[in-house]
Structure formats: C-alpha cells, structure tokens
Write a protein that holds these residues in place. Structure first.
Motif, mmCIF file in Angstrom:
data_model
loop_
_atom_site.group_PDB
_atom_site.id
_atom_site.type_symbol
_atom_site.label_atom_id
_atom_site.label_comp_id
_atom_site.label_asym_id
_atom_site.label_seq_id
_atom_site.Cartn_x
_atom_site.Cartn_y
_atom_site.Cartn_z
ATOM 1 N N ALA A 1 10.229 5.394 -1.803
ATOM 2 C CA ALA A 1 9.188 5.579 -2.821
ATOM 3 C C ALA A 1 8.130 4.487 -2.710
ATOM 4 C CB ALA A 1 9.809 5.581 -4.216
ATOM 5 N N THR A 2 8.568 3.247 -2.543
ATOM 6 C CA THR A 2 7.583 2.170 -2.451
ATOM 7 C C THR A 2 6.917 2.100 -1.076
ATOM 8 O OG1 THR A 2 9.412 0.620 -2.094
ATOM 9 C CG2 THR A 2 8.469 0.726 -4.310
ATOM 10 N N ILE A 3 7.601 2.565 -0.044
ATOM 11 C CA ILE A 3 6.964 2.660 1.275
ATOM 12 C C ILE A 3 5.828 3.673 1.212
ATOM 13 C CG2 ILE A 3 7.290 3.457 3.672
ATOM 14 C CD1 ILE A 3 8.391 0.666 3.257
ATOM 15 N N ILE A 4 6.082 4.805 0.548
ATOM 16 C CA ILE A 4 5.042 5.828 0.399
ATOM 17 C C ILE A 4 3.855 5.264 -0.376
ATOM 18 C CG2 ILE A 4 4.510 8.046 -0.703
ATOM 19 C CD1 ILE A 4 7.440 8.869 0.051
ATOM 20 N N LEU A 5 4.129 4.543 -1.465
ATOM 21 C CA LEU A 5 3.039 3.925 -2.234
ATOM 22 C C LEU A 5 2.259 2.918 -1.390
ATOM 23 C CD1 LEU A 5 4.768 3.361 -5.694
ATOM 24 C CD2 LEU A 5 3.014 5.070 -5.114
ATOM 25 N N LEU A 6 2.978 2.139 -0.583
ATOM 26 C CA LEU A 6 2.321 1.176 0.304
ATOM 27 C C LEU A 6 1.398 1.893 1.288
ATOM 28 C CD1 LEU A 6 2.154 -1.779 1.558
ATOM 29 C CD2 LEU A 6 3.895 -0.952 3.132
ATOM 30 N N ILE A 7 1.880 2.963 1.880
ATOM 31 C CA ILE A 7 1.079 3.691 2.863
ATOM 32 C C ILE A 7 -0.146 4.321 2.201
ATOM 33 C CG2 ILE A 7 1.089 5.709 4.382
ATOM 34 C CD1 ILE A 7 4.005 4.884 5.128
ATOM 35 N N ILE A 8 0.037 4.882 1.021
ATOM 36 C CA ILE A 8 -1.090 5.500 0.306
ATOM 37 C C ILE A 8 -2.138 4.440 -0.066
ATOM 38 C CG2 ILE A 8 -1.756 6.600 -1.882
ATOM 39 C CD1 ILE A 8 0.917 8.165 -1.694
ATOM 40 N N GLY A 9 -1.686 3.283 -0.541
ATOM 41 C CA GLY A 9 -2.610 2.242 -0.980
ATOM 42 C C GLY A 9 -2.943 1.210 0.068
ATOM 43 N N PHE A 10 -2.583 1.465 1.310
ATOM 44 C CA PHE A 10 -2.740 0.478 2.371
ATOM 45 C C PHE A 10 -4.155 -0.061 2.487
ATOM 46 C CE2 PHE A 10 -4.125 -0.197 6.791
ATOM 47 C CZ PHE A 10 -3.511 -1.413 7.005
ATOM 48 N N GLN A 11 -5.141 0.803 2.536
ATOM 49 C CA GLN A 11 -6.516 0.347 2.761
ATOM 50 C C GLN A 11 -6.989 -0.571 1.642
ATOM 51 O OE1 GLN A 11 -8.061 0.905 5.779
ATOM 52 N NE2 GLN A 11 -9.349 -0.728 4.984
ATOM 53 N N GLN A 12 -6.647 -0.240 0.412
ATOM 54 C CA GLN A 12 -7.045 -1.093 -0.710
ATOM 55 C C GLN A 12 -6.369 -2.464 -0.633
ATOM 56 O OE1 GLN A 12 -6.025 2.096 -1.073
ATOM 57 N NE2 GLN A 12 -7.860 3.114 -1.813
ATOM 58 N N ILE A 13 -5.088 -2.473 -0.264
ATOM 59 C CA ILE A 13 -4.349 -3.734 -0.130
ATOM 60 C C ILE A 13 -4.939 -4.575 0.996
ATOM 61 C CG2 ILE A 13 -2.109 -4.765 0.434
ATOM 62 C CD1 ILE A 13 -0.847 -2.199 -0.821
ATOM 63 N N LYS A 14 -5.226 -3.936 2.123
ATOM 64 C CA LYS A 14 -5.802 -4.637 3.273
ATOM 65 C C LYS A 14 -7.168 -5.227 2.917
ATOM 66 C CE LYS A 14 -7.183 -4.008 8.052
ATOM 67 N NZ LYS A 14 -7.579 -3.031 9.058
ATOM 68 N N ASP A 15 -8.003 -4.447 2.236
ATOM 69 C CA ASP A 15 -9.322 -4.939 1.833
ATOM 70 C C ASP A 15 -9.198 -6.131 0.889
ATOM 71 O OD1 ASP A 15 -10.438 -2.928 3.355
ATOM 72 O OD2 ASP A 15 -10.907 -1.632 1.639
ATOM 73 N N TRP A 16 -8.256 -6.072 -0.053
ATOM 74 C CA TRP A 16 -8.045 -7.167 -0.999
ATOM 75 C C TRP A 16 -7.634 -8.444 -0.272
ATOM 76 C CZ3 TRP A 16 -3.423 -9.741 -2.295
ATOM 77 C CH2 TRP A 16 -3.525 -10.620 -3.354
#
Length: 148
Positions: free
Chosen positions: A45-60
C-alpha cells in the motif's frame, strides 16, 4: 482483530516493514498466513503511494537541496552506480534486507526505472520475503515450542 490491523500498519511503516512485523506477529501467536498476507498488503500500500507521489517527493527533495546549496551527493552517485551495475531487480530483491522496500523503490525511480516495472519488482520482492520471513519464523517458532 486489532492485532491484525497493527500488522498491516506496521508493515506499511518504512524501516519497520515486513522483516520485523512478520516475526513479531507470528511469535505473538497470530496466524502465519494472515500475518504474511496483511504484511504484504500493508507494505505494498505504501509502495503504491510512493510510486504515485514520486514526482512530488522528488521535486520537494530537489527544492530543499537547492535551498541548502547542496549539489549531487556521494550517496546519490553511489546509488546510481549500484542501480546501473545491478539493475532494478537486484535492488528490489535486496531492498527488504539491506535498505528497506521504500528506499529501494525510490532509488530505482530516481535513476529512471519505469513506475510499473518498479511496482512489479517491488511486489515480487515483498511477496518473496514475506514468504521467507513467515515460513522461517513459523518453522523456528514451532521448533522451539515443541522442544520446551
């Protein structure tokens, strides 16, 4: 029922994950099958959330590093070398025991792995390690309980 929810939740938390949650759940007396299934589901579940939000996390992270005046770190260079040398499958399979599934998935994505490929290899890795941790713990626990 609460204990099974805690298994799911514990497996979803980075650095706790399946390597700790599965043995603890089984030793606590919970069903090994349900512990493995719920641990897999929580971690995924959290891997899926990480993949979905990856670009936002990377930009941050990039904005934060720019603000602090940091360039490319040694760790990033080392991570890129590992990814280029061994590839996503080895990174994903070694992740749960070396650096954690979340970090392994993030590193793969940072260095250009496809999101779907990352999801598939993460699922394979988490399923495999869930079985390994679950079976070994259940067998070991049965061995010690039957000897006492």
């Amino acid at each position: 029922m609460l204990e099974y929810f805690l298994v799911f939740l514990g497996a979803a938390i980075p650095w706790i994950e399946i390597m700790l949650v599965i043995p603890l759940g089984i030793i606590r007396g919970l069903s090994p099958v349900w512990v493995m299934i719920l641990s897999f589901a929580g971690n995924m579940a959290t891997i899926i959330l990480l993949i979905i939000g990856f670009q936002q996390i990377k930009d941050w992270i990039e904005r934060r590093n720019k603000k602090k005046g940091k360039g490319e770190s040694k760790r990033r260079k080392q991570g890129e070398k590992i990814m280029n040398t061994y590839g996503l499958p080895v990174l994903a399979l070694a992740g749960p025991i070396l650096i954690g599934t979340h970090i392994a998935a993030f590193i793969g994505l940072v260095f250009g792995a496809n999101k779907m490929t990352t999801l598939i290899w993460s699922a394979i890795s988490i399923a495999l390690w869930s079985l390994v941790f679950g079976i070994l713990t259940a067998m070991g626990f049965d061995f010690f309980v039957s000897r006492t």
